[in-house]
Structure formats: C-alpha cells, structure tokens
Design a protein around this motif. Sequence first.
Motif, PDB file in Angstrom:
ATOM      1  N   ASP A   1       3.943   9.049   6.394  1.00  0.00           N
ATOM      2  CA  ASP A   1       4.290  10.406   5.926  1.00  0.00           C
ATOM      3  C   ASP A   1       5.713  10.792   6.352  1.00  0.00           C
TER       4      ASP A   1
ATOM      5  N   ASN B   1       0.841  -1.208   0.000  1.00  0.00           N
ATOM      6  CA  ASN B   1       0.000   0.000   0.000  1.00  0.00           C
ATOM      7  C   ASN B   1       0.880   1.265   0.000  1.00  0.00           C
ATOM      8  N   PHE B   2       1.970   1.214   0.756  1.00  0.00           N
ATOM      9  CA  PHE B   2       2.874   2.373   0.810  1.00  0.00           C
ATOM     10  C   PHE B   2       3.486   2.651  -0.556  1.00  0.00           C
TER      11      PHE B   2
ATOM     12  N   LYS C   1       2.155   2.059  -3.491  1.00  0.00           N
ATOM     13  CA  LYS C   1       1.169   2.734  -4.346  1.00  0.00           C
ATOM     14  C   LYS C   1       1.030   4.197  -3.929  1.00  0.00           C
ATOM     15  N   TYR C   2       0.970   4.409  -2.610  1.00  0.00           N
ATOM     16  CA  TYR C   2       0.784   5.761  -2.067  1.00  0.00           C
ATOM     17  C   TYR C   2       1.988   6.664  -2.410  1.00  0.00           C
ATOM     18  N   ALA C   3       3.197   6.141  -2.243  1.00  0.00           N
ATOM     19  CA  ALA C   3       4.408   6.937  -2.471  1.00  0.00           C
ATOM     20  C   ALA C   3       4.619   7.241  -3.949  1.00  0.00           C
ATOM     21  N   SER C   4       4.202   6.306  -4.813  1.00  0.00           N
ATOM     22  CA  SER C   4       4.393   6.514  -6.256  1.00  0.00           C
ATOM     23  C   SER C   4       3.605   7.710  -6.753  1.00  0.00           C
ATOM     24  N   LYS C   5       2.450   7.973  -6.120  1.00  0.00           N
ATOM     25  CA  LYS C   5       1.633   9.128  -6.528  1.00  0.00           C
ATOM     26  C   LYS C   5       2.278  10.448  -6.062  1.00  0.00           C
ATOM     27  N   ILE C   6       2.935  10.405  -4.886  1.00  0.00           N
ATOM     28  CA  ILE C   6       3.511  11.641  -4.310  1.00  0.00           C
ATOM     29  C   ILE C   6       4.905  11.922  -4.885  1.00  0.00           C
TER      30      ILE C   6
END
Length: 663
Positions: A102, A17-18, A20-25
């Motif tokens: 974060d 999940n991290f 996917k989340y980090a790839s967007k940011i």
Amino acid sequence: MRYDVLIVTDEQELFKNFKKYASKIMRNINITLSFECDDIYDAIEYTDLLIIDINVHSYFNPLENYLEKKVHAIFLVDADLHLEKYSIIKQEDVLYKPLDLDKLILKIKHYTNLVDANIVLKKEEEFSNSIINNIDYPIFSIDNEKVIFSNDHFFKLLDCTSLEEINSKYKNITDIFQEGEGCFTNFDDKLFEKCENKNIKVCINSNNIKKYFSLQKILLSHNNTSIIILHDISHEIEHKHELYKLLYTDNLTEFPNRAKLIEDLHTNNLNLEAVCLLNINSFKEVNDFFGHKVGDSILIDVAKLINEKVKLVGSHIKLYKFPSDNYCITNTKDCQESFIELIKNIVESVYKRVFVYELYEIDIRITAGISFSNKNNKLITADIALQSAKKDHKDYLVFYDELDKFREYENNMLWTKKLKSAFINDNIEVYFQPLVNNRTLKVDKYECLVRLIDEEGKVVAPYFFLDISKKSNQYTKLTKIVLEKSFQKFEHLPFEFSVNISYEDIENPDFLNFVKELLKKYEVKNRVVFEILEDESIKNYNLLISFVDEVKSLGCKVAIDDFGSGYSNFEHLLKMNIDYLKIDASLIKNIATNENSYKITKTIIEFAKNLNLKTIAEYVENEEIFNIVRNLGADYSQGYFFSAPISAPNIVEYNESTDKNDE
C-alpha cells in the motif's frame, strides 16, 4: 494520461500479484516487470517511473547512468542498508523491506502526480516562452548574476545564439551593461526590485552601437520567477541629446553658449574667479560690407583662434560663444596676472591675424572687458568693463570694485522692476499742465505728461524712468498708455491737448495704426496735438514728414518740441506741415539774463510768424519771463508760474488768485 512503470526485481511472485492488485486501484498505470522484458534497457527509455531493488546488482549498477539523468525512481532496500554508499539515492525515494504494498501504491501515486504537475508546468513554460519570444522587446532573466533565460531579441541584441554563449561572453551580468550618462552598471537584487516603474536606465553596446534601455521587472506567478524587459529609449536619449545641443551649443561655432554657462553656474556649482567678455569691433560694418557669409566665417575663425589659446593654458579656462559677435572666457583658478596676459595675447593675436575668405582679406580687432569682482556679478561687471573699454578706445579694461559702476546698473534694474510693476498694476497715470493764451490769459490747452505711481503711492516724475523705459524696450508701450488715457480724459472736455511722441514711436510700424484706432474710438481728432521731439535719433526725415502728413489728414495738429535746441533744423521744418513750435526750455529760462537766449527766442518767434505757426514758450517760471515772451509775441506760455502739472485739467483761466503751486 497513462503512465509506464518499470519494476526491476527478482521477486517474481510478489510483484506479479502486486501488478494485478495495482491495476485495479490505478487504472492509468501500466506496470511492466523486468523479467517480462526482452530488453530492459529499451523498456526504460519509455518509462515514466522506475522501481528498482538495489540488490539486483546486474541491473542496478548499469542503470545508475539513467538515474543520474533524473529519471523518477523508487528504491527498494533492506532495512540495514547504509544509504551513504549510494550518492544517487535520496531518503524520500526509498521504501524499506519487508515491502508494504500500500505504501508502494501511495509512492507511485505521488510520483505520477509530480509528473502531472511537471507536464502542466512545462506546458505553462512553453506557453510563456512562446509569448515572451513574440514580444518585440529584449527579455531576460538572471540567477546568481548569470543569465538563465533569454528571448530571441535579447540574443540578437547581444549577438549571441545560446545562454551558454551569453554567460561565456559575459562572466557577470554587469559586464553586459556599459557606462553611459545616468546609466546603471552595478546590479544587485535590490536594484532589480526598483525596475517595476522602468526608472532604471542602462546602456548596452550592440554591434558597436550604443543603445539605451529602461528596465522593467515582471513577476511570473506560475514559477515565482521574474523576467526583465528592456524598453528601447535610444531615440528618446538621442532626441534629448539633440535638444541639449540646441539649447546649450552655439549653432554656428558649435562652442558652448551663454545658456550653458548659466546652467554650469546653477547646477555644477561652478565657482568663477574671473570672467572676460570679448567683442569684435565694428562687426556690423563687416557684415554690411562683405555679407553675412563672410561675417559667419569670421565668427567661426575668431572662436577657433581664441580656443587655441585657451587650450594651451589648461582645463580651468573655458570658452563660451555668446550671442552675435560676443565671446566669454571663464577662469576657475585664482591667477589674475596670467589671466590678463592670456586676454592680452588673444587680443593681440586677433589683431595680427589676417582673416581670409575666398578673395577677401579682412583685418579684425576685438575689445575685452575683464572682471575679478568679488562683490558683484562677474558677468555684469565684465560687460561694464567691456563697454568702458570701447568708450575709451582701449583694447581691454579690468573691472575693479573701487571703480564700481554697479550702482548705476542696480538703479536701472530697480526702475525697470518698478516700471514693470506699474504696467501690471495700471499705475501709469497722466498729469496735465495748462498752456495759457498770452493774449486772453485763458487756459486754451493742456500738455499731457506721464507719471508713475510707486508702491507707496508717491507720484514719480518721468526723469527717473523715461530713459529706463527706452533701454528696456518699454517706451512705446508707455506712450500708448499715455495716449489712450489722454484721449479718454479729453473726449468730453473743451480743451485742446498735446501728447508727446518720439521718432522711436513713429518708427514703429504699428504705431500709426494704433493712433488711427484711438481716433475712431474717441472723438478728439480736432483737439489733439502730437508733440514731436526733433533730436539726434531721427534717421529718416521722410518717414517723419509722412507721419505728420498722415495725422494732419485725420484732422489732428502737430507741434515740434524743444525747438531751438542743438538739433533743430530749419530746412526740415520748412518741409513739415506743422502747427506749433515749442521753444526750448533752455532758451526761455535764461531769457531774462542771457542776451543770446533773448535774441534766439526773438528770431524763432519772428520766423514762426512768417510761416503762420503758433509759438509756445515753456519753462515760464516767473512773471519777468512771462512778460518778456509775451512782449516778444509768443502765443502761449507754459510753466510753474501758472501751474505745476496737475492730476485733473480743471483750470480754465489764469488770474492773480490762481494757485500757481496747485499739486
């Protein structure tokens, strides 16, 4: 730029999940999870940032080697973990569980920024190194007395190929630098702070050749470090040494010269207890007879012989080669008797030595003058002793203050100074003494006489400075001033006038041309009389006769001065086309009391009349003398009976009312 991040963890769902989340940011981040890799060790080779859970022991322990190589890493640890057990983990690289994603993103961004900065810095360093390596000077940088950077030229200078070799060969930065005149060998931070102006000089032994450099420090702003540039000044130093050698070494014998002694006295505070000057007797005759090659050989051999004796005594005795055939020995110890013995030994050794040059065997003698004077300059007093020894035909003389001739020297220096000042301030003046026609008692002529006006305005007679002008090579200059001022004064006056010149003037190749130029400038050629003193200084009568003929052809007249003195020569007189004979003062002043003076004067006057020459009686001091010379037939009289020398030629006739003591 894209960054590869490898996360080593057992928590698959959380970090999927991290990811996917980090790839967007963070779009420039490529995250790989350890459980997705076929070979984690292969993946780590291409990783920019490693995130590892230290609880994954199967990976953490083997990865410690990578971490020790300073791979950027973030450690995920339990809150109760004691970090002291892990020497490779730093507090700033830790994130505690439970994990705040974060914070992890911020941590990743921080490290990628560091990588960016390091890449920029590395490029700058590569660029700087590229420039530095292409600069044609040796360049290096140090830290804690070790070399941490060197360009190719510095490597070549030290004959090394790596920093490790430099620091192995030279345990300390100071070991690189050698002893040298004016060179630094002890270095510290404060010394390197002075390098900006290249005022630090060092010496480095490069392949057994001493090279000299000046240091210049340059600050590199991108990493706040400094580099040291070596500017090669070996050529300048070599040139300086060559100049020093030329200035302070005798070119022929290669011993220190007079300038070196003066330099030692001034800059090294050399305290001399004794000085000896030595001179080779009749060296000019040796040069003239055997030639200059032989003369030079003797100068060298004598220097070597003296030096052999000097070296046996000790370092307090030193030899200097003075100009021409002169040598100087100095002593800095108070040992008068042993110094005199040394000089006697040297004089005797030179006398006993037969100097050989090719087929020639030459005997040489030297004379010495020694001074221990504490009152006066030892060099000057040693020279006085030397001249006295030569005059008395002695091997050596010692100058003692009780026998001081220094006053004579000081007097010479005083009048040399006064004469120089008079030239500068135009204080050389001409005074005029009238010559009375014995038949008409009218003033037909004047003799021009030199006078010096001193600083106090007093008129000084030539007795005080004429000989000094000859000794100081200023006599001809004095003559030229008198001639020009006399020509100028009489250009518009009706009198004939005479000026005194010597053989020394005539011998000067420029003098006749000077006279010709004056005759062009002033209309006096039919009224000027050149008075020539016939004395022992005349070496070439043909030159004298030629000068007389030359000035006569220009319309001038010539007189022989002091005729009847010990140097008068009737034979030469017959060859010269002269106009006047001036009878010597020693005859005239005694003519009333000395029968021989009377007879000689009478003979000279009769001799002159037979040659159609006019005669002038000088030193006519009273009426009795005047009546005698007039009755003998002398044509003119000159002396204090008529007038002392005066500042202006304004007497036209002698009578009883004439002031004989004017001026």
